[in-house]
Design a protein around this motif. Sequence first.
Motif, PDB file in Angstrom:
ATOM      1  N   GLU A 158       0.838  -1.201   0.000  1.00  0.00           N
ATOM      2  CA  GLU A 158       0.000   0.000   0.000  1.00  0.00           C
ATOM      3  C   GLU A 158       0.872   1.250   0.000  1.00  0.00           C
ATOM      4  O   GLU A 158       0.573   2.226  -0.672  1.00  0.00           O
ATOM      5  CB  GLU A 158      -0.936  -0.014   1.204  1.00  0.00           C
ATOM      6  CG  GLU A 158      -1.983   1.072   1.141  1.00  0.00           C
ATOM      7  CD  GLU A 158      -3.031   0.914   2.222  1.00  0.00           C
ATOM      8  OE1 GLU A 158      -3.593   1.953   2.605  1.00  0.00           O
ATOM      9  OE2 GLU A 158      -3.283  -0.207   2.668  1.00  0.00           O
ATOM     10  N   LEU A 159       1.927   1.229   0.773  1.00  0.00           N
ATOM     11  CA  LEU A 159       2.939   2.288   0.772  1.00  0.00           C
ATOM     12  C   LEU A 159       4.263   1.620   0.457  1.00  0.00           C
ATOM     13  O   LEU A 159       4.667   0.687   1.140  1.00  0.00           O
ATOM     14  CB  LEU A 159       3.017   2.985   2.129  1.00  0.00           C
ATOM     15  CG  LEU A 159       1.819   3.828   2.511  1.00  0.00           C
ATOM     16  CD1 LEU A 159       1.991   4.366   3.932  1.00  0.00           C
ATOM     17  CD2 LEU A 159       1.629   4.983   1.542  1.00  0.00           C
ATOM     18  N   GLY A 160       4.923   2.074  -0.556  1.00  0.00           N
ATOM     19  CA  GLY A 160       6.168   1.457  -0.979  1.00  0.00           C
ATOM     20  C   GLY A 160       6.019   0.904  -2.376  1.00  0.00           C
ATOM     21  O   GLY A 160       5.119   1.292  -3.119  1.00  0.00           O
ATOM     22  N   SER A 161       6.891  -0.013  -2.738  1.00  0.00           N
ATOM     23  CA  SER A 161       6.881  -0.517  -4.104  1.00  0.00           C
ATOM     24  C   SER A 161       7.350  -1.952  -4.157  1.00  0.00           C
ATOM     25  O   SER A 161       7.983  -2.457  -3.233  1.00  0.00           O
ATOM     26  CB  SER A 161       7.775   0.353  -4.985  1.00  0.00           C
ATOM     27  OG  SER A 161       9.091   0.387  -4.476  1.00  0.00           O
ATOM     28  N   PHE A 162       7.027  -2.590  -5.266  1.00  0.00           N
ATOM     29  CA  PHE A 162       7.517  -3.925  -5.593  1.00  0.00           C
ATOM     30  C   PHE A 162       8.593  -3.710  -6.649  1.00  0.00           C
ATOM     31  O   PHE A 162       8.329  -3.192  -7.731  1.00  0.00           O
ATOM     32  CB  PHE A 162       6.364  -4.766  -6.142  1.00  0.00           C
ATOM     33  CG  PHE A 162       6.784  -6.133  -6.616  1.00  0.00           C
ATOM     34  CD1 PHE A 162       6.873  -7.185  -5.723  1.00  0.00           C
ATOM     35  CD2 PHE A 162       7.080  -6.363  -7.954  1.00  0.00           C
ATOM     36  CE1 PHE A 162       7.252  -8.449  -6.160  1.00  0.00           C
ATOM     37  CE2 PHE A 162       7.457  -7.615  -8.397  1.00  0.00           C
ATOM     38  CZ  PHE A 162       7.540  -8.664  -7.497  1.00  0.00           C
ATOM     39  N   LEU A 163       9.837  -4.078  -6.327  1.00  0.00           N
ATOM     40  CA  LEU A 163      10.983  -3.850  -7.200  1.00  0.00           C
ATOM     41  C   LEU A 163      11.211  -5.066  -8.094  1.00  0.00           C
ATOM     42  O   LEU A 163      11.182  -6.201  -7.623  1.00  0.00           O
ATOM     43  CB  LEU A 163      12.226  -3.592  -6.339  1.00  0.00           C
ATOM     44  CG  LEU A 163      13.550  -3.339  -7.048  1.00  0.00           C
ATOM     45  CD1 LEU A 163      13.507  -2.040  -7.860  1.00  0.00           C
ATOM     46  CD2 LEU A 163      14.687  -3.294  -6.020  1.00  0.00           C
ATOM     47  N   PHE A 164      11.444  -4.818  -9.395  1.00  0.00           N
ATOM     48  CA  PHE A 164      11.757  -5.905 -10.312  1.00  0.00           C
ATOM     49  C   PHE A 164      12.723  -5.407 -11.382  1.00  0.00           C
ATOM     50  O   PHE A 164      12.921  -4.210 -11.557  1.00  0.00           O
ATOM     51  CB  PHE A 164      10.497  -6.522 -10.921  1.00  0.00           C
ATOM     52  CG  PHE A 164       9.639  -5.589 -11.737  1.00  0.00           C
ATOM     53  CD1 PHE A 164       9.687  -5.605 -13.131  1.00  0.00           C
ATOM     54  CD2 PHE A 164       8.747  -4.719 -11.123  1.00  0.00           C
ATOM     55  CE1 PHE A 164       8.878  -4.769 -13.881  1.00  0.00           C
ATOM     56  CE2 PHE A 164       7.930  -3.875 -11.869  1.00  0.00           C
ATOM     57  CZ  PHE A 164       7.995  -3.903 -13.259  1.00  0.00           C
TER      58      PHE A 164
END
Length: 166
Positions: A15-21
């Motif tokens: 919800e706050l932040g990110s999914f890094l790829f």
Amino acid sequence: MLGGFELTDATDVPELGSFLFTVRDMHGEHDEAILVRCADPEAAPPEGAVLDSVEADDADGDDDSSEPLAVEAWINRCPHEDQRLDRGQGAAMRDGQVICPKHGSMFDSCSGYCDNGEAKGTNLVPLDLEIEDGVVYLTDDDYRLVGAGGIDDDDDGPSSTSHIGF
């Protein structure tokens, strides 16, 4: 399945932040990208936002609501300066905006546009996505998925001279 690369379940996008790829562009160069939730899935989505009716955390943290969840993917770099937005612990976010850790410029999580700070008037570089059955797929013709996580998870990335703390 769609004609893309499976990234993650939409509900796993913080919800706050990110999914890094990590992705590879059409020239074979690796780059990092982030997947973020749009600020307000109740509002009319911006052009290009990917929506799906999946279980989304509501305000009290329970998973008891089914409401549209909007997600977007961006190249993990401030357009003002070659600065990673997510250094491996999730991008800093506030009020539906991704914050550049170097100068504090804030980018709308749905449109990628910045209207303040050193990066004012710039946009994050978007990647095309689709959601099917609650799963997010990278469908951008210019990028191929390499995998979850950063290019070099052992690297702390560019140093920051910022006085801003998150």
